[in-house]
Design an enzyme around this catalytic site. Sequence first.
Site, mmCIF file in Angstrom:
data_model
loop_
_atom_site.group_PDB
_atom_site.id
_atom_site.type_symbol
_atom_site.label_atom_id
_atom_site.label_comp_id
_atom_site.label_asym_id
_atom_site.label_seq_id
_atom_site.Cartn_x
_atom_site.Cartn_y
_atom_site.Cartn_z
ATOM 1 N N HIS A 183 -2.864 7.021 -7.384
ATOM 2 C CA HIS A 183 -3.383 5.673 -7.149
ATOM 3 C C HIS A 183 -4.625 5.581 -8.036
ATOM 4 C CE1 HIS A 183 -4.935 2.376 -4.324
ATOM 5 N NE2 HIS A 183 -6.024 2.754 -4.968
ATOM 6 N N HIS B 227 1.782 1.750 -9.014
ATOM 7 C CA HIS B 227 1.431 0.327 -9.170
ATOM 8 C C HIS B 227 0.549 -0.012 -10.369
ATOM 9 C CE1 HIS B 227 -1.952 1.960 -6.917
ATOM 10 N NE2 HIS B 227 -1.349 1.892 -5.755
ATOM 11 N N ASP C 195 5.422 -0.563 -3.073
ATOM 12 C CA ASP C 195 4.142 -0.486 -2.358
ATOM 13 C C ASP C 195 4.184 -1.336 -1.082
ATOM 14 O OD1 ASP C 195 1.662 0.433 -1.701
ATOM 15 O OD2 ASP C 195 0.583 -0.562 -3.324
ATOM 16 N N ASN D 141 -0.490 8.280 3.782
ATOM 17 C CA ASN D 141 -1.696 7.776 4.454
ATOM 18 C C ASN D 141 -1.404 7.224 5.845
ATOM 19 O OD1 ASN D 141 -0.397 5.464 3.465
ATOM 20 N ND2 ASN D 141 -2.303 4.380 3.046
HETATM 21 O O1 DOR Z 1 -2.573 -2.518 -1.068
HETATM 22 C C1 DOR Z 1 -2.477 -1.345 -0.742
HETATM 23 N N1 DOR Z 1 -2.116 -0.994 0.502
HETATM 24 N N2 DOR Z 1 -2.746 -0.407 -1.632
HETATM 25 C C2 DOR Z 1 -2.809 0.889 -1.289
HETATM 26 O O2 DOR Z 1 -3.068 1.698 -2.145
HETATM 27 C C3 DOR Z 1 -2.623 1.311 0.109
HETATM 28 C C4 DOR Z 1 -1.810 0.345 0.829
HETATM 29 C C5 DOR Z 1 -1.817 0.532 2.326
HETATM 30 O O3 DOR Z 1 -1.642 1.666 2.789
HETATM 31 O O4 DOR Z 1 -1.944 -0.456 3.032
HETATM 32 ZN ZN ZN Z 2 -2.034 2.645 -4.006
HETATM 33 ZN ZN ZN Z 3 0.585 2.295 -1.713
#
Ligand code: DOR
Ligand code: ZN
Ligand code: ZN
Length: 432
Positions: A180, A233, A306, A93
Amino acid sequence: MSGGEVIIRGALLYGEGEPTDVLVRDGEIAEIGSGLTAGDATVIDAAGQVLLPGFVDMHTHLREPGREDTETIESGSAAAALGGYTAVFAMANTSPVADSVVITDHVWRRGQEVGLVDVHPVGAVTVGLEGKQLAEMATMAAGVGRVKMFSDDGHCVHDPLLMRRALEYSSALGVLIAQHAEEPRLTVGAVAHEGPTAARLGLGGWPRSAEESIVARDAILARDAGARVHICHASTAGTVELLKWAKGQGISITAEVTPHHLLLDDSRLETYDGVNRVNPPLRERSDVEALRKALSDGTVDCVGTDHAPHADQDKCCEFSQARPGMLGLETALAIVAQTMVEPGLLDWRGVAKVMSERPAEIVGLPDQGRPIAVGEPANLTLVDPAREWTVRGPELASVANNTPFEAMTFGAKVTATLLRGRPTVLGGQVQR
Ligand code: DOR
Ligand code: ZN
Ligand code: ZN
C-alpha cells in the site's frame, strides 16, 4: 446443488466466434462443442453471453474477524460470487490482525466451509501492522491456508530497512509482498487528493508524491533484493510512468488498479459525501485516463477491487471523519465493461487477462485463470454484456452499503459463476 453436470449452452467463449456449448463434469470442463447433451445436467441458457475464466481478486477486505457488523467471510463470499469471482485474497487488516497462522488458517477454513469462493488469506508483513517487526511469514506460508501474499494494506510498510528485509524473506519463501504505497509523512491530515478541488473545499490534501515516492523506492528495493513486489491500487499517472520505467529495467514489479480509480475522479468530492472517501483518494481525470491506458497496454497488470465495507455510522458523517473505503466486488465487472470494453481499450479476452489470468499468475494460483479448454478446472464466469442494471446498496450481498455507485446504471452484469464445476451463482442468484 453439487457434483452434478452443467451445460452452458450457446455462450461466446471470450466473447469470440460462434455460440458454443460447454459441458462441465467432476469439476472440470469435459466437452466443448455444439448440441451437447447430458442426462440430468443443469442447463444454463447462455445465448448472447460471454464466458470467461472465473475472476481472481488480489485485494479484498472481508471484516472477519472483528467487524462482522460490516462484512463476514460468508457475506463477502456471496458478494464475490455475484461479482464473478472464484478466488479472492482477504487482506490482513482485520481485528485481530492476520499476523499469525491461527488467523490466516481460520480465514481459509471458514471460506472453504462457506464454499462460494476460495478465500485466500493475506498475511500481515509486520506484527499488528505496526511497521516495527516482521510477522512470522514462514509459519503462515506453511499453514493450511498456504499464505501466498503478504501485505500491511491499510498501512504502508514505510520503513525502508523493514521493507528490504520483507522483500528478501519473500523471495526466499516464494511469496509476494503487496505494498500500500503511501509515505505517511506526506499524508498527515490528508483526506482527499491534493489538487484544486480539495483546496477549494478545504480538505487536507494527499499528494501524488506520497504514492509515487514509495513506488520508486520499492522498485529499487525489489531490484536489489531480487524479489517481486506488487503495488496495490495504483492511482496516479506518475505511478504509471514509474511502472513503465521499472518494468523496462527488468524489475519484477506488478500493479493493480481499482474499478473506482478507473471510473471516478475528485469532482465527486463536491458533495462532501463520505462515501467518496477512499485511500488512495480519487484523483483527477488525467490520472483516470492514464490508468485506463495503462491497464489496456499491460503497464498495470490487473484489476483489484479493494472492496472495503464500512458501517453507515463510519461513512455517513463529516467527510474528514469518514473511514476510507468502498464496496467493489459486485460492481467490478460492470465498471471494467464500461470504462475499458465500451471505449475499445480492452476486448473480452483482455478482460479475462486483467480480471483472471494475470492475478492468478502474479499470486501463483495454478487452478485459476486457466484457459477455457477440455480438462481444465471449471472455474468460470458468465457475463451478459447487454444487461442494464442499477446499483442499489441495500440489494448488494455485503452487510455494509457503502457503494459510491449507488443509483448508477451499468450495461453489463455477471449472471452465473462456477467454482470447480459447482454453480455458486445462477441467474444472478447465489446458490448456497
Ligand atoms: O480505502 C481503503 N480502505 N484503503 C485501504 O488501504 C484500507 C481500506 C480499508 O481497510 O477500509
Ligand atoms: Zn490500501
Ligand atoms: Zn485495501
